[in-house]
Motif scaffolding. Structure first.
Motif, mmCIF file in Angstrom:
data_model
loop_
_atom_site.group_PDB
_atom_site.id
_atom_site.type_symbol
_atom_site.label_atom_id
_atom_site.label_comp_id
_atom_site.label_asym_id
_atom_site.label_seq_id
_atom_site.Cartn_x
_atom_site.Cartn_y
_atom_site.Cartn_z
ATOM 1 N N LEU A 1 0.864 -1.174 0.000
ATOM 2 C CA LEU A 1 0.000 0.000 0.000
ATOM 3 C C LEU A 1 0.907 1.231 0.000
ATOM 4 N N ILE A 2 0.583 2.177 -0.868
ATOM 5 C CA ILE A 2 1.339 3.432 -0.934
ATOM 6 C C ILE A 2 0.424 4.547 -0.474
ATOM 7 N N LEU A 3 0.829 5.259 0.561
ATOM 8 C CA LEU A 3 0.017 6.352 1.110
ATOM 9 C C LEU A 3 0.038 7.540 0.145
ATOM 10 N N LEU A 4 -1.166 7.954 -0.295
ATOM 11 C CA LEU A 4 -1.280 9.104 -1.197
ATOM 12 C C LEU A 4 -1.663 10.375 -0.459
ATOM 13 N N LYS A 5 -2.491 10.245 0.578
ATOM 14 C CA LYS A 5 -2.979 11.433 1.289
ATOM 15 C C LYS A 5 -3.293 11.060 2.720
ATOM 16 N N SER A 6 -2.969 11.954 3.660
ATOM 17 C CA SER A 6 -3.311 11.743 5.069
ATOM 18 C C SER A 6 -3.550 13.092 5.714
ATOM 19 N N PRO A 7 -4.383 13.147 6.787
ATOM 20 C CA PRO A 7 -4.657 14.426 7.447
ATOM 21 C C PRO A 7 -3.490 14.946 8.277
ATOM 22 N N GLY A 8 -2.454 14.183 8.453
ATOM 23 C CA GLY A 8 -1.303 14.615 9.255
ATOM 24 C C GLY A 8 -0.518 13.398 9.717
ATOM 25 N N GLY A 9 0.676 13.592 10.193
ATOM 26 C CA GLY A 9 1.479 12.473 10.694
ATOM 27 C C GLY A 9 2.278 11.848 9.579
ATOM 28 N N ALA A 10 1.755 10.739 9.027
ATOM 29 C CA ALA A 10 2.491 10.025 8.003
ATOM 30 C C ALA A 10 2.626 10.880 6.749
ATOM 31 N N SER A 11 3.770 10.694 6.062
ATOM 32 C CA SER A 11 4.046 11.478 4.869
ATOM 33 C C SER A 11 3.552 10.733 3.643
ATOM 34 N N PRO A 12 2.943 11.449 2.671
ATOM 35 C CA PRO A 12 2.551 10.801 1.422
ATOM 36 C C PRO A 12 3.757 10.142 0.767
ATOM 37 N N GLY A 13 3.513 8.975 0.168
ATOM 38 C CA GLY A 13 4.600 8.228 -0.452
ATOM 39 C C GLY A 13 5.094 7.082 0.415
ATOM 40 N N GLU A 14 4.691 7.051 1.676
ATOM 41 C CA GLU A 14 5.115 5.966 2.566
ATOM 42 C C GLU A 14 4.569 4.640 2.047
ATOM 43 N N THR A 15 5.426 3.611 2.033
ATOM 44 C CA THR A 15 5.059 2.303 1.499
ATOM 45 C C THR A 15 4.881 1.303 2.638
ATOM 46 N N ILE A 16 3.767 0.578 2.583
ATOM 47 C CA ILE A 16 3.458 -0.434 3.604
ATOM 48 C C ILE A 16 3.422 -1.787 2.910
ATOM 49 N N PRO A 17 4.414 -2.660 3.117
ATOM 50 C CA PRO A 17 4.425 -3.963 2.443
ATOM 51 C C PRO A 17 3.310 -4.870 2.968
ATOM 52 N N LEU A 18 2.695 -5.610 2.070
ATOM 53 C CA LEU A 18 1.651 -6.574 2.432
ATOM 54 C C LEU A 18 2.281 -7.950 2.477
ATOM 55 N N ASP A 19 2.949 -8.242 3.609
ATOM 56 C CA ASP A 19 3.768 -9.444 3.713
ATOM 57 C C ASP A 19 3.143 -10.525 4.573
ATOM 58 N N ILE B 1 -6.375 -3.548 9.493
ATOM 59 C CA ILE B 1 -6.117 -2.103 9.486
ATOM 60 C C ILE B 1 -7.022 -1.449 10.523
ATOM 61 N N GLY B 2 -6.474 -0.626 11.398
ATOM 62 C CA GLY B 2 -7.278 0.076 12.407
ATOM 63 C C GLY B 2 -6.376 0.871 13.334
ATOM 64 N N ARG B 3 -6.991 1.443 14.355
ATOM 65 C CA ARG B 3 -6.198 2.281 15.264
ATOM 66 C C ARG B 3 -5.711 1.527 16.504
ATOM 67 N N ASP B 4 -6.153 0.277 16.691
ATOM 68 C CA ASP B 4 -5.753 -0.495 17.863
ATOM 69 C C ASP B 4 -4.402 -1.162 17.581
ATOM 70 N N ALA B 5 -3.366 -0.687 18.231
ATOM 71 C CA ALA B 5 -2.012 -1.189 17.976
ATOM 72 C C ALA B 5 -1.842 -2.643 18.435
ATOM 73 N N ASP B 6 -2.693 -3.113 19.360
ATOM 74 C CA ASP B 6 -2.537 -4.475 19.880
ATOM 75 C C ASP B 6 -3.078 -5.527 18.919
ATOM 76 N N THR B 7 -4.095 -5.194 18.137
ATOM 77 C CA THR B 7 -4.751 -6.201 17.294
ATOM 78 C C THR B 7 -4.601 -5.929 15.802
ATOM 79 N N CYS B 8 -4.014 -4.800 15.423
ATOM 80 C CA CYS B 8 -3.909 -4.446 14.013
ATOM 81 C C CYS B 8 -2.454 -4.507 13.549
ATOM 82 N N GLN B 9 -2.260 -5.019 12.319
ATOM 83 C CA GLN B 9 -0.921 -5.060 11.745
ATOM 84 C C GLN B 9 -0.578 -3.747 11.031
ATOM 85 N N ILE B 10 -1.624 -3.071 10.519
ATOM 86 C CA ILE B 10 -1.430 -1.759 9.898
ATOM 87 C C ILE B 10 -2.185 -0.759 10.763
ATOM 88 N N VAL B 11 -1.442 0.042 11.508
ATOM 89 C CA VAL B 11 -2.049 0.926 12.516
ATOM 90 C C VAL B 11 -2.188 2.333 11.955
#
Length: 588
Positions: free
Chosen positions: A4-22, A28-38
């Motif tokens: 996944l390549i981040l194209l737009k975000s409201p803040g924090g992560a920079s556009p262009g960041e790459t998240i490998p699907l390995d 995907i979610g905001r819970d760091a304990d149960t989500c692999q993509i936070v």
């Protein structure tokens, strides 16, 4: 590796960041304990969506998130396969699904950068289809104007001017279609299409070159692809375009060369599309035609949003005026003056939770000098409740004037309201009939809170009618027989009837006003047992509810009626009524 390549975000992560699907399953979610993509953002659900891999293919699924998941601007409700370059939107975060295993098509020539000798190769590989991303880089308007013939510049200026002249949507779209058909001489038909509330494409403007071509049917295959993928399309021969598949509509309408451009809102939502086609093999659209149409679509999309906003404002203004008229009509149902009965005093207060409400009260003069005081509460509020109040007002008068016995009159009223069609609603109602000659009060209660009686001689509070004698609300059971309670009114006796908007009034702390709040209004601190005349009690009750709410929004309609027999030597106060102003908005 797919990612996944981040194209737009409201803040924090920079556009262009790459998240490998390995992994085989990535949540995907905001819970760091149960989500692999936070995604640590409050609008994202704890477990928002998940991406799974099966036999080398990737799928995305929404996990019943609050703000939903979108693929190519379309909300997904089931497990959805991912294709290379799909756009995934989660709240304000936009990702692109990148899969290097899929060979990207060679870059297509553009009117700004054209590689000679490449046209035939591209056409062979893409079936004659050219695409421009609607959400990507826009056509450079300045360069376009520098390179285009004067007739096209005039057309673009004409369209831009016309779009700014009106806020009425239908004439605006028809003018766009008319002008485009004049610009593209090779075109046979032009469709301006908008999506309805369900996302279904609906033609709003259709223009044809010849009467024989007046067919409002467009190619749903082409439009759906343009809208779903948010891309502009150009095909020099749609009938042989392998990328469109075996679309029956293309063959049926004999579509040859075609252009289709999505209409896109400022926030990336699909509004519709413009489709222009020809049925002549010798007439083809070129890439500069697509660029012009793309610019027009960008201008038209802005105007469509403005026109829809204008229409919405007009609708709201019309609704506001209708509500004001309904409020004036409803207030006309309420008594404008008080009955004048020797040794009796009356007071009333009315305050709807909305502009119009479902509470109702009235004074009805009956034969033999009797007077009926009626207070009712229709379930619900707003316009439906107000319409039932109008019916209740007329039916109450008819039943009380045609049936001398109050209990039988309420029974007749119950049957009349049921026959009139209450649906799933009901009405609670108190009917109190005063016989001034005998100083006698007859009360019938249809599911309402019991009126409270203050007896000055005994300095006590009591219910006017018992729970056992209280019948069902109106509209529950046809043929129900109601009971009446009769009592003698002594000098100094005061009765208050009120709706549940009084007892349910809520303080900022969450505390209800309650029945005990009503009882406290029968006496004052400085005059024990005194200040119990109807006007005094009613005014204290209205003020007490206002102080208790302390600016909190009113939960329900409020209606209060106080009446009673005065002690000897006390003249009735001037007729007093207050109504139609919400308690929290009254001046203090």
């Amino acid at each position: 590796m797919p990612s996944l390549i981040l194209l737009k975000s409201p803040g924090g992560a920079s556009p262009g960041e790459t998240i490998p699907l390995d992994g085989e399953l990535l949540v995907i979610g905001r819970d760091a304990d149960t989500c692999q993509i936070v995604i640590p953002h409050h609008a994202v659900s704890r477990r928002h969506a998940q991406i799974s891999r099966s036999q080398g293919h990737f799928f995305i699924e929404d996990l019943r998130s609050r703000n939903h998941t979108f693929v190519n601007s379309k909300e997904i409700s089931t497990r959805t396969p991912l294709k290379a370059e799909d756009k995934i939107k989660i709240c304000d975060f936009l990702f692109r699904f990148h899969d290097e295993r899929v060979k990207d098509p060679p870059p297509l020539p553009t009117w700004m950068k054209k590689e000679k000798g490449k046209d035939e190769e591209d056409e062979a590989e893409t079936g004659g289809m050219t695409t421009i991303e609607a959400t990507g880089t826009r056509v450079n308007v300045q360069n376009f104007l520098e390179l285009q013939p004067s007739d096209r510049l005039r057309a673009l200026l004409e369209i831009s001017t016309n779009l700014g002249r009106t806020l009425e949507l239908d004439p605006l779209l028809d003018q766009v279609a008319h002008t485009l058909l004049g610009v593209f001489r090779q075109a046979d038909r032009c469709f301006v299409i908008l999506l309805d509330e369900r996302g279904k494409p609906v033609p709003k403007a259709v223009r044809t070159r010849r009467p024989a071509l007046e067919d409002t049917r467009f190619s749903r295959t082409i439009v759906k692809r343009a809208v779903d993928e948010m891309q502009s399309y150009l095909s020099e021969d749609a009938s042989s375009d392998i990328s469109l598949g075996p679309a029956a509509s293309i063959a049926e309408f004999r579509i040859r060369s075609v252009m289709c451009v999505p209409l896109t809102s400022a926030d990336g939502r699909a509004l519709g599309a413009i489709q222009i086609d020809t049925q002549d093999r010798a007439k083809k659209f070129r890439e500069d035609d697509l660029n012009l149409l793309t610019i027009v679509a960008n201008l038209a999309a802005v105007s469509v949003e403005k026109a829809k906003l204008h229409e919405s404002m007009l609708v709201r203004e019309k609704e506001r005026k209708e509500i004001e008229l309904a409020r004036a009509v409803q207030l006309g149902f309420l008594p404008q003056t008080f009955p004048e009965i020797q040794d009796y005093e009356f007071y009333s207060h009315y305050s709807p939770a909305q502009s119009i409400g479902g509470d109702y009260y009235d004074y009805i003069h009956l034969p033999n000098g009797r007077l009926a005081i009626v207070l009712g509460d229709v379930a619900g509020k707003g316009v439906p409740a107000a319409l039932l109040v109008a019916k209740l007002s007329s039916e109450v008068r008819f039943c009380l004037l045609t049936e001398p016995d109050p209990a039988r009159a309420v029974g007749l009223l119950n049957d009349q309201m049921i026959r009139g069609g209450l649906g799933d609603r009901f009405v609670t109602l108190v009917t109190a009939v005063i016989d001034p000659a005998a100083n006698q009060l007859t009360v019938v209660n249809a599911g309402h809170m019991s009126p409270r009686l203050y007896r000055a001689g005994m300095d006590e509070l009591t219910d006017v009618i018992s729970t056992d004698a209280t019948g069902l609300p109106l509209g529950i059971m046809p043929g129900f027989e109601y009971e009446a309670a009769t009592l003698q009114l002594d000098p100094g006796d005061t009765i208050v009837i009120f709706t549940d908007g009084v007892t349910d009034a809520m303080a900022p702390s969450g505390e209800m006003f309650g029945p005990e709040g009503v009882d406290r209004c029968f006496t004052t601190d400085d005059v024990p047992g005194g200040g119990s005349r109807p006007k005094q009690v009613g005014e204290r009750l209205a003020q007490a509810v206002r102080r208790h709410a302390n600016g909190q929004p009113q939960n329900d309609d409020i209606a209060v009626v106080c009446f009673g027999r005065l002690e000897s030597g006390h003249a009735p106060a001037a007729s007093v009524t207050t109504r139609a102003v919400p308690l929290q908005n009254r001046p203090r």
